[in-house]
Design an enzyme around this catalytic site. Sequence first.
Site, PDB file in Angstrom:
ATOM      1  N   HIS A 402       0.831  -1.203   0.000  1.00  0.00           N
ATOM      2  CA  HIS A 402       0.000   0.000   0.000  1.00  0.00           C
ATOM      3  C   HIS A 402       0.872   1.264   0.000  1.00  0.00           C
ATOM      4  CE1 HIS A 402      -3.753   2.185   1.229  1.00  0.00           C
ATOM      5  NE2 HIS A 402      -2.861   3.036   1.710  1.00  0.00           N
ATOM      6  N   GLU A 403       1.791   1.329   0.943  1.00  0.00           N
ATOM      7  CA  GLU A 403       2.621   2.542   1.070  1.00  0.00           C
ATOM      8  C   GLU A 403       3.571   2.687  -0.124  1.00  0.00           C
ATOM      9  OE1 GLU A 403       1.525   4.518   3.085  1.00  0.00           O
ATOM     10  OE2 GLU A 403       0.469   3.225   4.507  1.00  0.00           O
ATOM     11  N   HIS A 406       1.706   4.420  -2.863  1.00  0.00           N
ATOM     12  CA  HIS A 406       1.721   5.879  -2.675  1.00  0.00           C
ATOM     13  C   HIS A 406       3.058   6.468  -3.104  1.00  0.00           C
ATOM     14  CE1 HIS A 406      -2.022   6.571  -0.653  1.00  0.00           C
ATOM     15  NE2 HIS A 406      -1.755   5.813   0.385  1.00  0.00           N
ATOM     16  N   HIS A 409       3.694   6.602  -6.780  1.00  0.00           N
ATOM     17  CA  HIS A 409       2.884   7.675  -7.370  1.00  0.00           C
ATOM     18  C   HIS A 409       3.617   9.017  -7.199  1.00  0.00           C
ATOM     19  CE1 HIS A 409      -1.500   9.425  -7.763  1.00  0.00           C
ATOM     20  NE2 HIS A 409      -0.699   9.850  -8.703  1.00  0.00           N
TER      21      HIS A 409
HETATM   22 ZN   LIG Z   1      -3.215   5.160   1.798  1.00  0.00          ZN
END
Ligand SMILES: [Zn+2]
Length: 610
Positions: A402-403, A406, A409
């Site tokens: 998940h991290e 991010h 991105h």
């Molecule tokens: Zn998040």
Amino acid sequence: MTLNSRWDFCYDPRMDQYKTRQDIPEKYKWNLNLIYPSSKDWEQDFAKLEAALVAVERYRGRLAQSAKTLHDAFEDQAKLDLLIERLYSYAHHLSDEDTRNSENLGRVDRIRSKASEAGARISWMDPELLETPLEALKKFHSDPVLVTHARRIELLIRSKPHQRSAEVEEVLSLASEPLGGAYKAFSLLENADMKIPHAKDADGKEHELNHATYSACLESSDRILRKNAFETYFSAYAQYQNTFAATLDAHVKKQIFYAKTRRFPSAIEASLFSDQIPVAVYDGLISTVHRHLPLLHRWVALKKRELKLPEMNLYDLFYPMVKPAKVEIPYDEGCRMVVEAVKPLGEDYSKALESAFHERWIDVFYTPGKRGGAYSGGMYTSKPYILLNHKNNLNSTFTLAHELGHSLHSYYSNRYQPYQTANYPIFLAEVASTTSEMLLHFHLNEQAQSKEMKLYLLDHLFTQFRGTLFRQVQFAEFERDVHAMAEGGEPLTAQTLSETYAAIQEKFYGPDMVMHDLVKYEWTRIPHFYYNFYVYKYSTSFAAAQYFAKKIFEGDLAVRDRYIEFLKSGSSRDPLDTLKRAGVDLGDSKPIEAAFKVFEEALDEFEKMR
Ligand SMILES: [Zn+2]
């Protein structure tokens, strides 16, 4: 500045591996020296702040003199912002390593207060530009000298109709502090004044209840503890229902006040304005989810069967159907899993991801004093650092994916956009993180050897869908409805709020869920209702990510390429346009429907295996 945070797992002291940071091998600690080699260098930069601020202040009163002047002012402002970001990211990351260290805290305080002073001292910029005649602004917008700033000018032009006279603006700015009391009162009531009694488990042992331990109690296999924790916790909130109704009412009235003074037809339109989201998209999301509620009802029935419960209650929702797979996944192994999972994204993405490990963007393990939870913090000039409190299990591996989503991105947007348009909007923030998690899900599901592992992965996926798509839309509906009630002159009292909440809750969870009498008070404890039409963004991001992940996993190279372009786009366009170019048109119900297809297929798969 974006800090994408996720605070969804609690620290478990039994999983400690290291006593101090010195014990941790270098490769598991982030390298903040890439920002500043030492705190002495930080001090040297801090000393440059005042001059950078004065440089921007020089333009006051003459911003719109010429395109060249405006360009120079914006550039000097960017220099100031970049300096603040750099100073802030070093100070706060360092402080997060040990939140008890007063020298580090002092540095955070200094940069925070200087940043807020800077914000106040240059707050005249946009209002000054907004007073410029529209024709002049349009000329600036098309002037080649201002090409990197065109997006900012475009947004100013757009907000011009909502700008009021200098006198009204002054009153509005003076009113902002007294009008900001609702959330403050809510937060003090629940965090400082409210006392929550302990909850007893099946053996009569008492468990302390606070925001963190409450969710842990609800995941317990002891149903008596789950029930007691829920009833104790919700009763504590119900006791203050009238005060909570007053704080929420004050917040909603504030939003309506601002919408009216800024000449918007409604509070929801005022809130969706900055992202240019039509109300029809918001309403469409809610009605598409309504059409798919039978899937949630099916999941509730499945869970009731699996857990062999006489009846299904709110406090049974969080206890997993499948026990966490007992496999230990060391961090290095977890990293390898993520590396494998994102391979369909191509070589360039994989290489960028590997640099997260080689360049040490990630602070992996817990040591005493370290900040809890997990986040990715992407600053323009620094690496998109990640803080974890990693445990060697599957949940933590999903958090890592998940991290990293991010951070990648941020990596792409920072690399391909000028500073002015690099910072992606909150509306899009959870797309990459969820895509990354879903790719890991599909990869592990494909690799899974045992039935238990497959069931566990599906159960994990159900939890994500319930928490992100269904629950956030349930909140979004409540938020919309209570604003409409207030705008229609209906009073927001503990009774009307509870009735509204109960009706939505009942509709969402369907016939197999017992409506405990206390459930209707859940609105009292949701801080997001004070965030101003925010939660629906989780759902739209989540749905878009389902589309990307599924297609990319299936090897659709055109979608893969459009997704990488999406990562590079920052805030260069309105979020709906950005997604549309990547193939997800949220003006249509199809992407949300496609996300439900993923949920439905997972339900089919789970049921088939039982
Ligand atoms: Zn998040």
